[in-house]
Design an enzyme around this catalytic site. Structure first.
Site, short mmCIF file in Angstrom:
data_model
loop_
_atom_site.label_atom_id
_atom_site.label_comp_id
_atom_site.label_asym_id
_atom_site.label_seq_id
_atom_site.Cartn_x
_atom_site.Cartn_y
_atom_site.Cartn_z
N ARG A 113 0.82 -1.13 -0.05
CA ARG A 113 0.02 -0.16 -0.03
C ARG A 113 1.00 1.29 0.00
O ARG A 113 1.60 1.43 0.92
CB ARG A 113 -1.02 0.08 1.18
CG ARG A 113 -1.87 1.31 1.24
CD ARG A 113 -2.98 1.18 2.50
NE ARG A 113 -3.50 2.45 2.49
CZ ARG A 113 -3.49 3.30 3.52
NH1 ARG A 113 -2.77 3.12 4.44
NH2 ARG A 113 -4.48 4.43 3.33
N HIS A 157 -2.63 11.16 0.51
CA HIS A 157 -2.60 10.85 1.76
C HIS A 157 -2.07 12.18 2.53
O HIS A 157 -0.79 12.19 3.00
CB HIS A 157 -1.40 9.73 1.92
CG HIS A 157 -1.27 8.93 3.30
ND1 HIS A 157 -1.49 7.67 3.34
CD2 HIS A 157 -1.08 9.33 4.45
CE1 HIS A 157 -1.63 7.17 4.57
NE2 HIS A 157 -0.95 8.29 5.23
N GLU A 203 -7.91 8.95 5.32
CA GLU A 203 -8.39 9.25 6.79
C GLU A 203 -9.03 10.69 6.50
O GLU A 203 -8.59 11.39 7.34
CB GLU A 203 -7.36 9.04 7.71
CG GLU A 203 -6.77 7.82 7.94
CD GLU A 203 -5.84 7.51 9.08
OE1 GLU A 203 -5.31 8.61 9.80
OE2 GLU A 203 -5.47 6.52 9.54
N ASN A 345 -8.68 1.95 8.72
CA ASN A 345 -7.43 1.94 9.47
C ASN A 345 -7.73 1.88 10.90
O ASN A 345 -8.27 2.76 11.60
CB ASN A 345 -6.72 3.47 9.21
CG ASN A 345 -6.13 3.38 7.80
OD1 ASN A 345 -6.29 2.49 7.08
ND2 ASN A 345 -5.67 4.60 7.32
N TYR A 347 -6.81 0.93 14.94
CA TYR A 347 -5.52 0.84 15.93
C TYR A 347 -5.77 0.33 17.42
O TYR A 347 -5.42 -0.51 17.96
CB TYR A 347 -4.64 2.03 16.00
CG TYR A 347 -3.87 2.33 14.74
CD1 TYR A 347 -2.47 1.75 14.57
CD2 TYR A 347 -4.31 2.95 13.81
CE1 TYR A 347 -1.92 1.86 13.28
CE2 TYR A 347 -3.70 3.24 12.53
CZ TYR A 347 -2.42 2.76 12.50
OH TYR A 347 -1.73 2.93 11.24
N GLU A 427 -4.69 -0.09 7.47
CA GLU A 427 -3.53 -0.17 8.30
C GLU A 427 -4.03 -0.74 9.89
O GLU A 427 -5.08 -0.42 10.30
CB GLU A 427 -3.52 1.68 8.90
CG GLU A 427 -2.79 2.21 7.71
CD GLU A 427 -2.62 3.85 8.17
OE1 GLU A 427 -2.54 4.11 9.20
OE2 GLU A 427 -2.63 4.68 7.12
#
Length: 525
Positions: A113, A157, A203, A345, A347, A427
């Protein structure tokens, strides 16, 4: 007079969205044994495993071969990040891409990616294409293909050209729609014969918040009392919504172009990538449950709802009112279904509790506080201010807590509420201090349990198609500069050659990918 409320102005939520944990306490439900057997072959045959990075964070060569500044060049050169660093050299992938692709191949990655630097490819934001930038991306993509690695490409990005910011305030102007679509057109035309997976934006639900509300990202626009820096321009009560609206329309325009002109012959897919933390109510009270739904709407539904249904969530429409832009009928129609997949993404998990506070007193539009994360009430920690947020000297091994059940609940929520779209986890990873070295056992543990958790979601019906570790190698980490690292490979930033060294996590991921895939064996951990 009633003051307008803002979307996300209180500092704790922002800090909890990005900060690294200072404690590591789990509830029983967070502890997952790592002794069970799992194989890559347990996943569907076409499931993609990869790792990622982005252009500004990893390429370097910031002023070489015709590249002009992005908004992040301007921001970092003003020494705004925690260690006052920049990505002028970064991990130097611009010069070392062949070596890096060989490392990816040796690791056994199915896909890489990456993102394309708009100011490298079209330095003035529109108009002439930079031949040296075009040549670089052709070479990188060809090198990936030659090694059997699929390029998954993000168009933006966080790093749009500074010239567009100077000319018309970038994302705040509808002019960005035409310019972004023209830039995407060049990318589709030049690379689409080899690139089969496109993501328009990375994002946007955090980019707009930090850049046009809180003021901690470029272009540093905010207003008192909402911003956490001293912004010289902006309006936090409206601009966060305007910039997000223009991103959604830019996305829809680019997807429409791709589908009409390129997709039929190039046979690729296109989507968008959202930050997607899971929000868990701190208690079972009705107030906390309602508050959690509000924050999910403002965090994830803000973009997913228009993409799936063509309009913003009812919570946003009610709480934001006339400050929230609306979609015209033709815009709504173009937005609805404007994706082949959604990138998430993910986390960590945050805990949410309601705040007994009126929407009329400058509290956030969804009127809540994020009160805890790190496994539940015993480990409550709320950071107080930006200085504490950026001060990593106080942290004790800032690995993220293990809560893979949060990823499972996120995927189930998207499956049930958003028509079960194709999903890529674009991610997922764990940050460690740069002083941790290569023996990153905590990161290995993190990757093990999160990858294993994907199997449960697949078996429950989630339409998962891929998983990417963030990040392939250490790189410039935006607000944190080089003070934290996520990489599977260590980069020696003190060495002029930027030498790469495999960490324990790289060895584990390589074993998982190659031993399972080639020898068709299971691997116990």
């Amino acid at each position: 007079m009633v003051k307008p409320s803002n979307s996300f102005h209180q500092v704790p939520l922002l800090l909890l969205l990005l900060v690294v944990a200072s404690a590591r306490e789990y509830n029983n439900k967070d502890i997952i044994t790592t002794t069970s057997t799992i194989s890559r072959n347990d996943f569907p045959p076409d499931f993609v495993f990869g790792a990622g990075s982005s252009a500004y964070q990893i390429e370097g060569a910031a002023s070489e071969d015709g590249r002009k500044p992005s908004i992040w060049d301007t921001y970092t050169h003003a020494e705004k990040v925690v260690d006052k660093s920049n990505a002028d050299i970064g991990s130097d992938q611009y010069h070392k891409y062949k070596d890096d692709v060989k490392l990816m191949h040796d690791m056994g990655l199915d896909a890489y990616r990456m993102s394309i630097s708009w100011p490298r490819l079209i330095p003035d934001g529109r108009g002439a294409v930079n031949p040296k930038g075009l040549n670089y991306y052709n070479n990188l993509i060809n090198e990936l293909i030659a090694h059997g690695i699929k390029p998954h490409v993000t168009l933006n990005h966080f790093d749009h050209p500074q010239v567009l910011e100077d000319e018309y305030n970038g994302l705040l102007s509808p002019k960005i729609i035409e310019d972004f679509t023209a830039y995407a057109d060049v990318c589709f035309k030049e690379f689409g014969d080899r690139v089969k997976s496109w993501s328009t934006f990375n994002e946007p639900n955090i980019q707009t918040l930090l850049g046009n509300d809180i003021g901690m990202f470029p272009p540093e626009r905010c207003t008192y009392p909402f911003g956490v820096v001293n912004c010289s321009k902006g309006d936090s009560t409206t601009e966060v919504y305007v910039s997000a609206h223009n991103i959604l329309l830019s996305h829809a325009s680019a997807v429409n172009l791709y589908r009409k002109t390129y997709q039929g012959k190039q046979k690729g897919q296109i989507g968008i990538t959202l930050l997607a933390m899971w929000m868990e109510p701190l208690s079972d009270s009705l107030r906390d449950l309602a508050a959690t739904k509000r924050v999910i709407d403002f965090h994830l539904g803000w973009f997913l709802h228009p993409l799936v249904y063509g309009y913003y969530p009812a919570t946003m429409r009610k709480n934001v009112g006339s400050r929230l832009p609306y979609f015209k009928d033709n815009e709504s129609e173009q937005l609805r279904g404007s994706f082949d997949f959604i990138g998430l993404n993910h986390y960590q998990v945050f805990y949410v509790s309601d705040v007994a506070r009126s929407l009329d007193d400058n509290s956030r539009d969804y009127a809540l506080d994020t009160s805890a994360w790190v496994g539940g009430p015993p480990a409550i920690r709320v950071l107080k201010n930006t200085k504490e947020f950026l001060d990593f000297s106080r942290l004790k091994g800032p690995e993220l807590p293990l809560a893979p059940w949060g990823l499972q609940r996120l995927l189930e929520y998207v499956r049930v509420n958003y028509k079960n779209p194709e999903i890529e986890i674009n991610e997922n990873g764990s940050p460690l201090l740069t002083s941790t070295g290569r023996n990153d056992t905590k990161r290995v543990e993190y990757l093990q349990v999160y990858i294993k958790s994907l199997l449960t979601s697949i078996r429950m019906g989630s339409n998962l198609r891929g998983y990417f570790v963030w990040s392939f190698m250490d790189c410039f980490e935006f607000l944190f500069g080089y003070t934290v690292e996520y990489g599977l490979y260590e980069v020696d930033f003190n060495d002029k050659d930027r030498k790469r060294y495999p960490k324990l996590s790289a060895e584990w991921y390589t074993t998982f990918l190659t031993k399972h895939g080639k020898e068709r064996k299971s691997y116990s951990y």
